[in-house]
Design an enzyme around this catalytic site. Structure first.
Site, PDB file in Angstrom:
ATOM      1  N   CYS A 126       0.816  -1.211   0.000  1.00  0.00           N
ATOM      2  CA  CYS A 126       0.000   0.000   0.000  1.00  0.00           C
ATOM      3  C   CYS A 126       0.856   1.271   0.000  1.00  0.00           C
ATOM      4  O   CYS A 126       1.934   1.303   0.575  1.00  0.00           O
ATOM      5  CB  CYS A 126      -0.881   0.043   1.232  1.00  0.00           C
ATOM      6  SG  CYS A 126      -1.957  -1.375   1.363  1.00  0.00           S
ATOM      7  N   ARG A 179       5.667  -0.249  -5.842  1.00  0.00           N
ATOM      8  CA  ARG A 179       5.569  -1.023  -4.605  1.00  0.00           C
ATOM      9  C   ARG A 179       4.595  -2.190  -4.735  1.00  0.00           C
ATOM     10  O   ARG A 179       4.585  -3.079  -3.895  1.00  0.00           O
ATOM     11  CB  ARG A 179       5.118  -0.108  -3.460  1.00  0.00           C
ATOM     12  CG  ARG A 179       6.135   0.971  -3.142  1.00  0.00           C
ATOM     13  CD  ARG A 179       5.527   2.027  -2.253  1.00  0.00           C
ATOM     14  NE  ARG A 179       5.227   1.500  -0.943  1.00  0.00           N
ATOM     15  CZ  ARG A 179       5.992   1.667   0.128  1.00  0.00           C
ATOM     16  NH1 ARG A 179       7.114   2.331   0.023  1.00  0.00           N
ATOM     17  NH2 ARG A 179       5.651   1.173   1.287  1.00  0.00           N
ATOM     18  N   TRP A 194      -2.992  -2.716  -1.575  1.00  0.00           N
ATOM     19  CA  TRP A 194      -2.585  -4.103  -1.826  1.00  0.00           C
ATOM     20  C   TRP A 194      -3.406  -4.922  -0.845  1.00  0.00           C
ATOM     21  O   TRP A 194      -3.195  -4.852   0.370  1.00  0.00           O
ATOM     22  CB  TRP A 194      -1.093  -4.234  -1.557  1.00  0.00           C
ATOM     23  CG  TRP A 194      -0.483  -5.534  -1.964  1.00  0.00           C
ATOM     24  CD1 TRP A 194      -0.079  -5.893  -3.218  1.00  0.00           C
ATOM     25  CD2 TRP A 194      -0.175  -6.643  -1.109  1.00  0.00           C
ATOM     26  NE1 TRP A 194       0.462  -7.155  -3.198  1.00  0.00           N
ATOM     27  CE2 TRP A 194       0.418  -7.647  -1.923  1.00  0.00           C
ATOM     28  CE3 TRP A 194      -0.331  -6.902   0.245  1.00  0.00           C
ATOM     29  CZ2 TRP A 194       0.844  -8.865  -1.419  1.00  0.00           C
ATOM     30  CZ3 TRP A 194       0.096  -8.118   0.745  1.00  0.00           C
ATOM     31  CH2 TRP A 194       0.677  -9.093  -0.090  1.00  0.00           C
ATOM     32  N   ASN A 223      -2.074   2.452   5.732  1.00  0.00           N
ATOM     33  CA  ASN A 223      -1.187   1.309   5.444  1.00  0.00           C
ATOM     34  C   ASN A 223      -1.023   0.516   6.723  1.00  0.00           C
ATOM     35  O   ASN A 223      -0.915   1.113   7.805  1.00  0.00           O
ATOM     36  CB  ASN A 223       0.208   1.790   5.021  1.00  0.00           C
ATOM     37  CG  ASN A 223       0.227   2.351   3.628  1.00  0.00           C
ATOM     38  OD1 ASN A 223      -0.799   2.387   2.955  1.00  0.00           O
ATOM     39  ND2 ASN A 223       1.390   2.806   3.206  1.00  0.00           N
ATOM     40  N   GLY A 224      -0.927  -0.790   6.609  1.00  0.00           N
ATOM     41  CA  GLY A 224      -0.766  -1.614   7.812  1.00  0.00           C
ATOM     42  C   GLY A 224      -2.027  -2.427   8.051  1.00  0.00           C
ATOM     43  O   GLY A 224      -2.897  -2.527   7.190  1.00  0.00           O
ATOM     44  N   GLU A 244      18.487 -17.624  -5.525  1.00  0.00           N
ATOM     45  CA  GLU A 244      18.103 -16.291  -5.984  1.00  0.00           C
ATOM     46  C   GLU A 244      17.666 -16.346  -7.456  1.00  0.00           C
ATOM     47  O   GLU A 244      16.710 -15.690  -7.856  1.00  0.00           O
ATOM     48  CB  GLU A 244      19.280 -15.321  -5.770  1.00  0.00           C
ATOM     49  CG  GLU A 244      19.098 -13.917  -6.307  1.00  0.00           C
ATOM     50  CD  GLU A 244      17.880 -13.174  -5.781  1.00  0.00           C
ATOM     51  OE1 GLU A 244      17.254 -13.620  -4.810  1.00  0.00           O
ATOM     52  OE2 GLU A 244      17.535 -12.135  -6.372  1.00  0.00           O
ATOM     53  N   LYS A 303      14.012 -15.229  -8.820  1.00  0.00           N
ATOM     54  CA  LYS A 303      13.807 -14.241  -9.898  1.00  0.00           C
ATOM     55  C   LYS A 303      12.875 -14.804 -10.953  1.00  0.00           C
ATOM     56  O   LYS A 303      11.953 -14.142 -11.409  1.00  0.00           O
ATOM     57  CB  LYS A 303      15.132 -13.866 -10.589  1.00  0.00           C
ATOM     58  CG  LYS A 303      16.073 -12.939  -9.879  1.00  0.00           C
ATOM     59  CD  LYS A 303      15.628 -11.510  -9.780  1.00  0.00           C
ATOM     60  CE  LYS A 303      14.788 -11.260  -8.580  1.00  0.00           C
ATOM     61  NZ  LYS A 303      15.364 -11.076  -7.301  1.00  0.00           N
ATOM     62  N   GLU A 305       9.285 -15.059  -9.652  1.00  0.00           N
ATOM     63  CA  GLU A 305       8.686 -13.735  -9.414  1.00  0.00           C
ATOM     64  C   GLU A 305       8.165 -13.097 -10.693  1.00  0.00           C
ATOM     65  O   GLU A 305       7.071 -12.556 -10.716  1.00  0.00           O
ATOM     66  CB  GLU A 305       9.742 -12.771  -8.830  1.00  0.00           C
ATOM     67  CG  GLU A 305       9.978 -12.882  -7.352  1.00  0.00           C
ATOM     68  CD  GLU A 305      11.052 -11.911  -6.878  1.00  0.00           C
ATOM     69  OE1 GLU A 305      10.842 -11.279  -5.839  1.00  0.00           O
ATOM     70  OE2 GLU A 305      12.111 -11.762  -7.534  1.00  0.00           O
ATOM     71  N   HIS A 331      18.346 -37.027  -3.384  1.00  0.00           N
ATOM     72  CA  HIS A 331      17.456 -37.219  -2.230  1.00  0.00           C
ATOM     73  C   HIS A 331      16.038 -36.754  -2.537  1.00  0.00           C
ATOM     74  O   HIS A 331      15.298 -36.390  -1.633  1.00  0.00           O
ATOM     75  CB  HIS A 331      18.026 -36.495  -1.008  1.00  0.00           C
ATOM     76  CG  HIS A 331      19.385 -37.002  -0.626  1.00  0.00           C
ATOM     77  ND1 HIS A 331      19.591 -38.271  -0.160  1.00  0.00           N
ATOM     78  CD2 HIS A 331      20.609 -36.425  -0.704  1.00  0.00           C
ATOM     79  CE1 HIS A 331      20.887 -38.459   0.065  1.00  0.00           C
ATOM     80  NE2 HIS A 331      21.529 -37.344  -0.273  1.00  0.00           N
ATOM     81  N   LYS A 355       6.810  -4.378  -3.581  1.00  0.00           N
ATOM     82  CA  LYS A 355       8.226  -4.041  -3.444  1.00  0.00           C
ATOM     83  C   LYS A 355       8.625  -3.944  -1.977  1.00  0.00           C
ATOM     84  O   LYS A 355       9.663  -4.435  -1.568  1.00  0.00           O
ATOM     85  CB  LYS A 355       8.483  -2.709  -4.161  1.00  0.00           C
ATOM     86  CG  LYS A 355       9.926  -2.231  -4.118  1.00  0.00           C
ATOM     87  CD  LYS A 355      10.780  -3.049  -5.044  1.00  0.00           C
ATOM     88  CE  LYS A 355      12.245  -2.695  -4.971  1.00  0.00           C
ATOM     89  NZ  LYS A 355      13.076  -3.805  -5.478  1.00  0.00           N
TER      90      LYS A 355
HETATM   91  C1  G6P Z   1       9.611  -8.130  -1.166  1.00  0.00           C
HETATM   92  C2  G6P Z   1      10.274  -7.784  -2.476  1.00  0.00           C
HETATM   93  C3  G6P Z   1      11.569  -8.565  -2.629  1.00  0.00           C
HETATM   94  C4  G6P Z   1      12.474  -8.306  -1.435  1.00  0.00           C
HETATM   95  C5  G6P Z   1      11.765  -8.609  -0.111  1.00  0.00           C
HETATM   96  C6  G6P Z   1      12.566  -8.103   1.083  1.00  0.00           C
HETATM   97  O1  G6P Z   1       9.165  -9.435  -1.192  1.00  0.00           O
HETATM   98  O2  G6P Z   1       9.415  -8.069  -3.559  1.00  0.00           O
HETATM   99  O3  G6P Z   1      12.234  -8.155  -3.807  1.00  0.00           O
HETATM  100  O4  G6P Z   1      13.620  -9.083  -1.537  1.00  0.00           O
HETATM  101  O5  G6P Z   1      10.504  -7.938  -0.066  1.00  0.00           O
HETATM  102  O6  G6P Z   1      12.623  -6.715   1.001  1.00  0.00           O
HETATM  103  P1  G6P Z   1      13.758  -5.818   1.598  1.00  0.00           P
HETATM  104  O7  G6P Z   1      13.348  -4.411   1.227  1.00  0.00           O
HETATM  105  O8  G6P Z   1      13.730  -6.038   3.090  1.00  0.00           O
HETATM  106  O9  G6P Z   1      15.036  -6.222   0.994  1.00  0.00           O
END
Ligand code: G6P
Length: 610
Positions: free
Chosen positions: A2, A27, A75, A100-101, A483, A487, A490, A506, A605
């Site tokens: 949000c 975001r 969101w 927000n929250g 990672e 990616k 995502e 395993h 984000k």
């Molecule tokens: C969200 C974002 C990710 C990020 C994660 C942690 O899920 O989409 O890209 O890695 O938050 O965020 P931070 O700002 O703490 O790195």
């Protein structure tokens, strides 16, 4: 997640609010809305599901004006994605709220307020804020008092802005758990959940602290702390360089951010890495003294940042001789953990506002850690303000939801932390020199690696119709495989899992067939021969492999294996170098699939709720 924008001015604030919302789009959100109060005391609201563009079109179709306004990108947490659940929420066309929250006791408040005759028209927790404030106004309070009393009844997290049709000269804002920043203009003032939203109108910002309630008029800002006392909060000048509106000619922010990595890593090293060693106190004032006594590191983070922590564990234990644990913040905060003597708590975060990571830091303060350090990309963020020490990654604003340059700069910071801790724990001269030299070569190696783009674009074609994929790595490349898998899922929505390749037999070997591409990261290190055996295990079962390998590793392309040669680099920086081709692969697969690369579905984000 949000986003909030608010403005109080002499002029019409509609465009300021819309521009602010656009700047918060990165975001992640699913609906948007605005409420405006004009000089005749009319309170108007427009909300739309979908993108801010839908809201902007609606606002341009039936022009609405107002010199006081609040706006929001939602969101969904409580209640589906509908116009009725989008913010702002009203109480009887008098009080308007953006939030927000999560108000955790909203069901209790809702029952109480309904019994008192306040009608609810949404499924959200936020609507109870509007009615609770209205209830306090009905008891004779003014808006400031009403908000102060109302927030004392809320459990959970809020960053909220509230306006009252009958008090058009002010907005009241309150913060607990969700960040809010006030922006100072000339004869006008602004509010946002992220300074990015306000960069076109001001560079002067004040961050509210936990429990603060503030009254914002056109010409003044008065902040009250939790006990109701007037308090001073610092005003900072933002020197944020990157403009969220600027893709610098790239099709997506993500691609721009991938290509920025050589230069942001250079920034991150500048002034911190000398010819033979790191400079003193690069982790904050007095850091060298603190680090001299550290024997154990506890890393806490989420998402991509967690993967950088996992990589760091390999480095800290191998080179710096300090023990290290890494944990996902949402796990760490809800269990009793063991604190080793002389422990440093390290949080990692791009945004500095991730709710679970912040909660973990706050919890750790009572657990007996020697000190806390954050490796973070956003100056002035909650983690930076609340940690004892801070290392800014200097990656510039990262807009794409999928984190790229934040990750590689975090890793760069961790290699320097490895040097700093290694100094006091018997790091060998050979390792010290290898890391320093590796770091010096890093920006140019990253540049060289970006030249793999064309080959990776071709390879992406082979992934676009796949539904599952497996990423394999060993040692410090295992977190890089994780990672890479993150990616891909995502932004391309292809199911991707990562395994330490020794674990193949395993379980995951059962999945191997020609519909399940296997991506292998294979630098030329001491685990190469082991990795080659794992590759053979996949080949023997008819798997199709894509191997990112050092030339010296002598992998040969054939009909079951496609080899992409990655520039040779020092072992210490290999995890950073091998990250790039995996980022590019995800990006080009997503392009072929036509997904929303910068704002992938359902993701945010900055995750400011737990
Ligand atoms: C969200 C974002 C990710 C990020 C994660 C942690 O899920 O989409 O890209 O890695 O938050 O965020 P931070 O700002 O703490 O790195």
């Amino acid at each position: 997640m949000c986003g909030i924008v608010g403005a109080i001015a002499e002029r019409n604030v509609v465009e300021i609010l819309l521009e602010g919302l656009k700047r918060l789009e990165y975001r992640g959100y699913d609906s948007a809305g605005v409420a405006l109060l004009d000089s005749d005391g009319n309170l108007t609201r427009i909300r739309r599901t979908g993108k801010v563009k839908e809201l902007a079109d609606a606002l341009h179709k039936e022009p609405v004006k107002g010199s006081v306004g609040i706006a929001h990108t939602r969101w969904a947490t409580h209640g589906g994605v509908t116009e009725a659940n989008a913010h702002p929420h009203f109480s009887s066309e008098r009080v308007a709220v953006v939030h927000n929250g999560i108000i955790e006791n909203y069901q209790h408040l809702r029952a109480e307020l309904s019994a008192k005759g306040y009608g609810f028209s949404s499924d959200t927790d936020t609507e109870s804020i509007a009615h609770q404030v209205h209830y306090e106004l009905d008891q004779g309070a003014d808006l400031l008092q009403a908000v102060q009393t109302a927030v004392s009844k809320f459990e959970g997290a809020y960053g909220t802005v509230i306006i009252d049709k009958l008090e058009p000269e002010r907005m009241i804002v309150a913060r607990s758990g969700s960040p809010l920043v006030i922006g100072f203009g000339i004869g006008e003032n602004f509010i946002a959940s992220d300074q990015m939203a306000l960069l076109p109108v001001t560079r002067r910002f004040m961050y509210l602290e936990e429990g603060d309630v503030a009254e914002v008029t056109r010409t003044s800002v008065i902040v009250y702390d939790q006990s109701g006392q007037v308090v001073e909060r610092d005003i900072i000048e933002s020197d944020i360089e990157h403009d969220a509106g600027d893709k610098a000619g790239y099709r997506h922010y993500m691609l721009k951010e991938i290509h920025e990595q050589p230069s942001v890593v250079r920034n991150c090293l500048q002034g911190r890495l000398g010819e033979h060693d790191i400079s003193p106190n690069i982790f904050g004032q007095g850091a060298d003294e603190v680090l001299a006594n550290i024997k154990h590191v506890q890393i806490v983070a989420c998402g991509t940042s967690y993967h950088s922590g996992m990589t760091a564990k390999y480095w800290l234990e191998q080179y710096a001789n300090v023990s290290c644990n890494v944990e996902i913040a949402s796990e760490f905060r809800y269990r009793k953990s063991f604190v080793h003597p002389n422990s440093l708590l390290v949080t990692i975060s791009q945004s500095g506002e991730t709710a679970d990571t912040l909660a973990a830091l706050r919890l750790a303060k009572s657990l007996g850690y020697s000190s806390s350090l954050t490796i973070c990309n956003v100056p002035g963020s909650s983690l930076v303000r609340e940690s004892d020490l801070a290392f800014m990654t200097l990656a510039g604003a990262e807009i794409g939801v999928a984190s790229t340059k934040a990750f590689t700069t975090q890793l760069t910071g961790f290699l320097m932390l490895t040097l700093a801790l290694g100094k006091h724990n018997g790091m060998s001269d050979v390792d010290h020199k290898a890391i320093v030299d590796g770091l010096h070569s890093l920006p140019s190696k990253l540049e060289e690696t970006l030249s793999l783009t064309q080959g990776i674009k071709d390879l992406a074609e082979e992934f676009a119709d796949k539904h599952h994929s497996l990423f394999l790595g060993r040692g410090d490349q295992y977190p890089i495989a994780m990672e890479g898998a993150l990616k891909l899922k995502e932004i391309s929505y292809i199911h991707a899992e990562a395994y330490a390749s020794g674990e193949l037999k395993h379980g995951p070997l059962a999945l191997i067939d020609d519909e399940m591409p296997v991506i292998v990261v294979a630098p030329n290190n001491e685990l190469l021969e082991k990795l080659k055996s794992n590759v053979e295990e996949v080949r023997a079962r008819g798997g199709i492999m894509y191997v990112f390998a050092d030339k010296e590793a002598h992998f040969q392309s054939d009909k079951t294996m496609r080899v992409i040669n990655v520039p040779h680099c020092a072992a210490a920086i290999a995890p950073i170098i091998y990250t790039l081709p995996l980022q590019l692969l995800s990006y080009y697969v997503a392009i072929i699939k036509g997904t929303d690369v910068d704002q992938p579905r359902n993701l945010a984000k900055s995750v400011t709720v737990e």
